[in-house]
Design an enzyme around this catalytic site. Structure first.
Site, PDB file in Angstrom:
ATOM      1  N   CYS A  66       0.836  -1.215   0.000  1.00  0.00           N
ATOM      2  CA  CYS A  66       0.000   0.000   0.000  1.00  0.00           C
ATOM      3  C   CYS A  66       0.864   1.255   0.000  1.00  0.00           C
ATOM      4  CB  CYS A  66      -0.920  -0.008   1.207  1.00  0.00           C
ATOM      5  SG  CYS A  66      -2.023  -1.433   1.266  1.00  0.00           S
ATOM      6  N   GLU A 318      -8.698  -4.980  11.281  1.00  0.00           N
ATOM      7  CA  GLU A 318      -8.426  -3.556  11.101  1.00  0.00           C
ATOM      8  C   GLU A 318      -9.677  -2.866  10.583  1.00  0.00           C
ATOM      9  OE1 GLU A 318      -5.168  -3.545   8.299  1.00  0.00           O
ATOM     10  OE2 GLU A 318      -6.550  -3.352   6.625  1.00  0.00           O
ATOM     11  N   SER A 344      -6.101  -0.012  10.102  1.00  0.00           N
ATOM     12  CA  SER A 344      -5.156  -0.022   8.994  1.00  0.00           C
ATOM     13  C   SER A 344      -4.263   1.192   9.140  1.00  0.00           C
ATOM     14  CB  SER A 344      -5.925   0.053   7.675  1.00  0.00           C
ATOM     15  OG  SER A 344      -5.096   0.528   6.645  1.00  0.00           O
TER      16      SER A 344
END
Length: 427
Positions: A66, A318, A344
């Protein structure tokens, strides 16, 4: 690596490049969080079906973790600062010659460690963990770093507690203007030289322990002195010490009658420093998500998502879906979200996680009721409610476990509190 204590080098897979698309007539850089926030915008009517599809189809252009300073990039940076990966391993694109070279060099580094007899626990000392925490703070990194570094320290036999994040955070500023709260993705950090120039800056300011050993066989200070990399003039991805994004840590360890043994918040300052609102209580992430997407959450609400802790989940899911949906609906500065689960690294807004003790074990978050007033104070590091929780405790009944057999049941029986790193071997 710490548990086995055999010569080892951590090789990070590398960050993804940003996606790019024209959304509602505007050229935008996209990443994974863009998709989650687009779901919230779609639910509120801001995005059409086509807008949502454009974001979905363009946010993930190829391999890599990410793109912002989310959990993967945060932990890769922490591990490099810890001394367990080669210099700048954390700041390379997944698709790059640098990452190929990093992978190749790791093999040679392991042979060198074998020859020198250097093992992970020689590197993963208390002061090395302090370096890791310092770098996480300067980067504006994920709340998950608290959980992961506590667990890693436990495996390495190093004493580290949640209050150490508070003490280090008092003297360490946030310098990087990186997503989710900031402007840039990790690919921009790579362009300006990566972690090495940042660590040089921190070492010069006396914020790093330069004598700590690393997987190169040299110290942190020696590695940095051997690199010519410096930040280019005019870059604004990483600020100077005298012009920080935030003068102290964004990672806040909160206590109070809702978190007697601690909770973790990520407060960038953009959300404000305090929030008081009425509790909206949900016993699972799914129920909370439905309420947010249906428009049932409004200004002044504190969304409470519980029974998602290490034992109750089990496993601490999360809350990227709910937090991103909140942002997508335009409620980021109007509501708060608290949970005994985690977040997250892409989560932002007024959010507090890792609330301990968790609901499954009778923690105060499990005693909250609809409409209770909750106050989050990030200046005094407190989270509290005016509800008479003790009078409710007598009638509290432990929820049925979600699993009674198999590996998840075993995990739930053995796992410790999030405030201790949610480890399973603390006997």
């Amino acid at each position: 690596m710490a548990r086995m204590n055999r010569p080892a080098v951590f090789v990070y897979g590398g960050t993804i490049l940003p996606g790019c698309a024209t959304v509602q007539g505007e050229e935008k850089e996209l990443d994974i969080v863009s998709v989650f926030e687009a779901v919230g915008k779609h639910a509120s009517g801001q995005f059409s079906d086509q807008d949502l599809q454009v974001v979905e189809e363009n946010a993930i252009p190829g391999p890599g973790s990410c793109g912002g300073m989310y959990t993967a990039n945060t932990m890769a940076s922490a591990i490099e600062a810890l001394g367990m990966s080669l210099p700048n391993s954390s700041a390379q694109a997944a698709i790059s010659d640098d990452k190929k070279r990093d992978s190749f060099d790791a093999g040679a580094a392991v042979v060198h460690l074998l020859q020198k007899g250097i093992k992970p626990r020689d590197i993963m000392t208390r002061e090395a963990f302090e370096n890791a925490i310092t770098v996480v703070i300067t980067l504006g990194g994920s709340t998950n770093a608290v959980l992961h570094l506590l667990a890693m320290a436990h495996a390495a036999g190093v004493e580290l507690g949640i209050d150490d994040f508070t003490e280090i955070g008092k003297r360490v500023p946030v310098l990087a203007d990186l997503k989710p709260s900031g402007k840039y993705v990790m690919a921009e950090m790579v362009k300006i030289g990566g972690l090495i120039p940042l660590m040089k800056l921190l070492l010069k300011e006396g914020l790093l322990h330069g004598h700590c050993l690393t997987v190169t066989g040299k110290t942190v200070a020696e590695n940095l002195a051997n690199s010519p990399l410096e930040f280019p003039e005019g870059q604004d991805v990483v600020r100077s010490i005298d012009n920080p994004v935030k003068k102290d840590s964004h990672l806040r360890i909160l206590y109070g009658n809702l978190a007697p043994t601690g909770a973790v918040a990520k407060i960038s300052g953009k959300e404000g420093l305090s929030f008081t609102g009425r509790a909206r209580v949900f016993d699972s992430e799914e129920d909370g998500m439905k309420a947010i997407l249906s428009g049932a959450i409004g200004e002044g609400d504190v969304i409470v998502i519980r029974r998602e802790g290490p034992k109750g989940g089990p496993g601490m899911r999360e809350m990227l879906g709910p937090t991103a949906a909140v942002m997508g609906r335009g409620l980021g500065d109007k509501v708060a979200l608290i949970t005994d689960g985690r977040f997250s690294g892409g989560s932002h807004g007024f959010v507090v996680g890792h609330i301990t003790p968790e609901a499954f074990e009778g923690g105060p978050i499990g005693l909250l009721e609809e409409g209770d007033i909750i106050t989050i104070d990030a200046e005094n590091n407190e989270i509290s409610t005016d509800a008479d929780l003790e009078s409710r405790r007598a009638s509290w009944v432990q929820p049925e476990p979600r699993y009674t057999r198999g590996v998840l049941a075993k995990y739930a029986k053995q796992v410790t509190s999030a405030s201790e790193g949610a480890v399973t071997d603390k006997f």
